[in-house]
Write an enzyme that holds these catalytic residues in place. Structure first.
Site, PDB file in Angstrom:
ATOM      1  N   SER A 278      18.605  -0.032 -24.549  1.00 54.16           N
ATOM      2  CA  SER A 278      19.607  -0.644 -23.577  1.00 54.16           C
ATOM      3  C   SER A 278      19.348  -0.079 -22.245  1.00 54.16           C
ATOM      4  O   SER A 278      18.319   1.004 -21.858  1.00 54.16           O
ATOM      5  CB  SER A 278      21.058  -0.149 -24.042  1.00 54.16           C
ATOM      6  OG  SER A 278      21.569  -0.605 -25.186  1.00 54.16           O
TER       7      SER A 278
HETATM    8  N1  SAH Z   1      21.071   2.434 -29.439  1.00 58.76           N
HETATM    9  C1  SAH Z   1      19.744   1.518 -29.230  1.00 58.76           C
HETATM   10  C2  SAH Z   1      20.026   0.101 -29.054  1.00 58.76           C
HETATM   11  C3  SAH Z   1      19.135  -0.460 -30.122  1.00 58.76           C
HETATM   12  S1  SAH Z   1      19.245  -2.244 -30.045  1.00 58.76           S
HETATM   13  C4  SAH Z   1      18.828   2.425 -28.420  1.00 58.76           C
HETATM   14  O1  SAH Z   1      19.229   3.324 -27.809  1.00 58.76           O
HETATM   15  O2  SAH Z   1      17.816   1.916 -28.294  1.00 58.76           O
HETATM   16  C5  SAH Z   1      20.481  -2.489 -31.516  1.00 58.76           C
HETATM   17  C6  SAH Z   1      19.909  -2.010 -32.904  1.00 58.76           C
HETATM   18  O3  SAH Z   1      21.075  -2.232 -34.038  1.00 58.76           O
HETATM   19  C7  SAH Z   1      18.587  -2.533 -33.238  1.00 58.76           C
HETATM   20  O4  SAH Z   1      17.714  -1.426 -33.668  1.00 58.76           O
HETATM   21  C8  SAH Z   1      19.031  -3.353 -34.668  1.00 58.76           C
HETATM   22  O5  SAH Z   1      17.824  -3.145 -35.530  1.00 58.76           O
HETATM   23  C9  SAH Z   1      20.235  -2.321 -34.915  1.00 58.76           C
HETATM   24  N2  SAH Z   1      21.075  -3.049 -35.765  1.00 58.76           N
HETATM   25  C10 SAH Z   1      21.389  -4.348 -35.959  1.00 58.76           C
HETATM   26  N3  SAH Z   1      22.528  -4.708 -36.874  1.00 58.76           N
HETATM   27  C11 SAH Z   1      22.297  -3.538 -37.692  1.00 58.76           C
HETATM   28  C12 SAH Z   1      23.364  -3.139 -38.948  1.00 58.76           C
HETATM   29  N4  SAH Z   1      24.108  -4.000 -39.521  1.00 58.76           N
HETATM   30  N5  SAH Z   1      22.883  -1.752 -39.263  1.00 58.76           N
HETATM   31  C13 SAH Z   1      22.251  -1.000 -38.510  1.00 58.76           C
HETATM   32  N6  SAH Z   1      21.724  -1.291 -37.215  1.00 58.76           N
HETATM   33  C14 SAH Z   1      21.829  -2.491 -37.079  1.00 58.76           C
END
Ligand code: SAH
Length: 215
Positions: free
Chosen positions: A60
């Site tokens: 993000s």
């Molecule tokens: N907090 C992260 C942002 C990641 S983007 C950072 O600081 O980099 C969102 C993430 O959510 C992705 O890696 C995606 O694989 C994960 N995601 C999506 N659906 C999910 C689920 N049901 N359970 C766990 N992770 C999930």
């Protein structure tokens, strides 16, 4: 630790954009974002932009990390659940503020990379899990704070139910590839008060685990 000019500039930009919470700014100051972006983007690590991290996911924008972290109102007494570990950057920022952070990611390769980063930073209060975050963290009955870093049309019931009394949950709500609303939900007994914090764009929260490719 002396701040790099890039980090100093990012912190100035966050302040100019209205981030006033000193604890949040200090936490961001204490997490080297270059550790959380792919090598190809390292020199852009301190730009106030989202960057690709593989598997069609993104780390993000620092401004959004700051807004969400401030809205979560985390203290060192709190047990925090994060759904969507991704690069691990948001988890590391939360770990600077919370007692303990539990973070769930559905791509196992990303979990491993994030774990290595937490080790490198000597963050001992983060626990990772490979799994489907829409199911919550069944072994831990409640969390003081919950942050979802992927967007869903509705917040999964298991996560709402995991919110402790006086707990706060922050999540983007809405459809994929469209503007979503950043929501803050505060629980007080059986009353859930919802606040709209503005428009955001997140990758989708996907239920279940990826087929072999993501493992
Ligand atoms: N907090 C992260 C942002 C990641 S983007 C950072 O600081 O980099 C969102 C993430 O959510 C992705 O890696 C995606 O694989 C994960 N995601 C999506 N659906 C999910 C689920 N049901 N359970 C766990 N992770 C999930």
């Amino acid at each position: 630790m002396t701040k790099s000019p890039e980090l100093t500039q990012l912190l100035d930009e966050l302040r100019d954009a209205g981030i006033t919470d000193k604890r949040v700014l200090h936490a961001i100051e204490r997490v080297p974002r270059e550790l959380f972006v792919p090598a190809a983007f390292r020199e852009r690590a301190y730009e106030n932009v989202a960057l690709p991290i593989g598997h069609s996911q993104t780390i993000s924008q620092p401004y959004i990390v700051a807004v969400m972290t401030a809205a979560l109102d985390v203290s060192d007494r709190h047990i925090v659940l994060e759904i969507g570990t991704g690069s691990g950057y948001q988890s590391a920022v939360l770990a600077r503020l919370a007692r303990r952070v539990f973070t769930v990611e559905r791509h196992s390769a990303m979990v491993k990379v994030a774990e290595d980063r937490f080790k490198q930073m000597r963050l001992h209060n983060v626990t990772t899990r490979f799994g489907d975050g829409t199911k919550g963290w069944p072994e831990q009955p409640t969390f003081d704070r919950i942050m979802i870093t992927a967007a869903a049309a509705t917040i999964p019931d298991a996560l709402i139910e995991s919110l402790a009394d006086d707990g706060v949950l922050v999540a983007p709500v809405g459809e994929a590839k469209k503007d979503q609303t950043l929501m803050r939900i505060q629980r007080s007994g059986e009353t859930f008060t919802t606040e709209d914090l503005g428009i955001v764009r997140f990758v989708p929260l996907v239920a279940g685990l990826p087929r072999s490719a993501g493992r």
